[in-house]
Design a protein around this motif. Sequence first.
Motif, short mmCIF file in Angstrom:
data_model
loop_
_atom_site.label_atom_id
_atom_site.label_comp_id
_atom_site.label_asym_id
_atom_site.label_seq_id
_atom_site.Cartn_x
_atom_site.Cartn_y
_atom_site.Cartn_z
N ALA A 198 -17.81 17.92 -11.91
CA ALA A 198 -19.15 17.50 -11.80
C ALA A 198 -20.11 18.06 -12.82
O ALA A 198 -20.99 17.52 -13.29
CB ALA A 198 -19.87 17.77 -10.38
N THR A 199 -19.71 19.40 -13.16
CA THR A 199 -20.68 19.86 -14.35
C THR A 199 -19.82 20.20 -15.57
O THR A 199 -20.67 20.16 -16.61
CB THR A 199 -21.02 21.35 -13.65
N HIS A 200 -18.60 20.17 -15.60
CA HIS A 200 -17.95 20.29 -16.80
C HIS A 200 -16.83 19.26 -16.77
O HIS A 200 -15.57 19.67 -16.69
CB HIS A 200 -17.30 21.75 -17.07
N PRO A 201 -17.06 17.94 -16.90
CA PRO A 201 -16.01 17.07 -16.89
C PRO A 201 -14.81 16.85 -17.90
O PRO A 201 -13.83 16.93 -17.41
CB PRO A 201 -16.68 15.68 -16.91
N HIS A 202 -15.01 17.39 -19.02
CA HIS A 202 -13.98 17.57 -19.96
C HIS A 202 -13.25 18.56 -20.14
O HIS A 202 -11.94 18.60 -20.22
CB HIS A 202 -14.80 17.43 -21.28
N ILE A 203 -13.79 19.90 -19.52
CA ILE A 203 -12.89 21.03 -19.26
C ILE A 203 -12.12 20.65 -18.09
O ILE A 203 -10.71 20.95 -18.06
CB ILE A 203 -13.80 22.00 -19.00
N ALA A 204 -12.60 20.10 -16.94
CA ALA A 204 -11.70 19.62 -15.87
C ALA A 204 -10.63 18.92 -16.33
O ALA A 204 -9.45 19.04 -15.85
CB ALA A 204 -12.66 19.00 -14.80
N ALA A 205 -10.72 17.85 -17.01
CA ALA A 205 -9.75 16.86 -17.31
C ALA A 205 -8.63 17.69 -18.42
O ALA A 205 -7.48 17.36 -18.22
CB ALA A 205 -10.37 15.80 -18.08
N ALA A 206 -9.14 18.59 -19.07
CA ALA A 206 -8.32 19.14 -20.19
C ALA A 206 -7.60 20.45 -19.48
O ALA A 206 -6.67 21.06 -20.08
CB ALA A 206 -8.99 19.89 -21.40
N ALA A 207 -8.12 20.74 -18.34
CA ALA A 207 -7.72 21.99 -17.80
C ALA A 207 -6.11 22.36 -17.75
O ALA A 207 -5.54 23.15 -18.08
CB ALA A 207 -8.20 22.50 -16.56
N PRO A 208 -5.25 21.09 -17.18
CA PRO A 208 -3.78 21.52 -17.22
C PRO A 208 -3.31 21.53 -18.56
O PRO A 208 -2.07 22.31 -18.43
CB PRO A 208 -3.39 20.17 -16.47
N TYR A 209 -3.90 20.98 -19.45
CA TYR A 209 -3.22 21.22 -20.76
C TYR A 209 -3.54 22.32 -21.65
O TYR A 209 -2.88 22.99 -22.59
CB TYR A 209 -3.64 19.96 -21.68
N LEU A 210 -4.90 22.97 -21.36
CA LEU A 210 -5.19 24.13 -21.87
C LEU A 210 -4.19 25.19 -21.69
O LEU A 210 -4.09 26.26 -22.47
CB LEU A 210 -6.72 24.57 -21.54
N ALA A 211 -3.61 25.17 -20.31
CA ALA A 211 -2.87 26.35 -19.69
C ALA A 211 -1.57 26.34 -20.62
O ALA A 211 -0.72 27.07 -20.49
CB ALA A 211 -2.88 26.13 -18.31
N GLU A 212 -1.11 24.97 -20.98
CA GLU A 212 0.18 24.91 -21.62
C GLU A 212 0.36 25.16 -23.10
O GLU A 212 1.28 25.29 -23.84
CB GLU A 212 0.44 23.44 -21.67
N VAL A 213 -1.16 25.77 -23.85
CA VAL A 213 -0.93 25.80 -25.17
C VAL A 213 -0.36 27.33 -25.38
O VAL A 213 -0.70 28.21 -24.84
CB VAL A 213 -2.40 25.91 -25.76
N GLU A 214 0.76 27.17 -26.39
CA GLU A 214 1.61 28.53 -26.72
C GLU A 214 1.15 29.12 -28.15
O GLU A 214 0.79 27.99 -29.11
CB GLU A 214 2.95 28.14 -26.62
#
Length: 237
Positions: A198-214
């Motif tokens: 609700a407050t950070h829609p783009h971060i919420a959508a990208a969150a699963p992929y941010l964790a995968e960055v090596e």
Amino acid sequence: MASRTGKQAASRPGERTAGPGRPRPSLSPRSIVDACLELLDADGADALTFRRIGARLGADPTALYRHFRNKDDLLLAVADRLLEVSLEGFEPAEDWRETLRGLFLRVRTVYLSHPRAAVLATVRITRRPAEMRVIEMILAALARAGFPPEQAVPHYRALVDFMLSWSCMDATYASLDPAARAGDESAWTGAYAAVPAATHPHIAAAAPYLAEVEDDANFHFALDLMLTAIAAHAPSS
């Protein structure tokens, strides 16, 4: 040196001293620089004093001044030694992009193998042989891409500043306390994964992929982006 009790004072772990009656070892710029790297790896920049270096080599600290004017002169030699190690066995490829990719990956690998030294080295200009060889290779690769000198130089600076800045960031991160690193690394699966859409829609959508960055893969990706952009600018294209 003997203590007041007559017992031999203990050396610091890893330091070598010349025993009674033993000739002091002959020093060379290489042996001094390599001792500096060992000290930096073990104890960080605060350990880099002529007294500690001399103790590690079993030599009088004043003998180091025959090879290096001062600590800064020594630091520049350490920085150049890292580049020298990066160049060992390296030969430019036919493809200028492969030359630059291979060279930058080698330099970054060496920096990350000595992160405490890299934090000091990546922000300096050594004016020494290994650095000049690296610069010559980069400019030669850009010349093969078709850039005249006046166009090669800004591309050279952009590439080198990218690599040095990224390597310095990674080296600084590697030098952090393990607990601090663990906290930062867990942020992607913790704090950012919990951000409300609700407050950070783009971060919420990208969150699963941010964790995968090596980190290593991300450096390769960014370097390829840089080389692709330069290839698009190259007169030969």
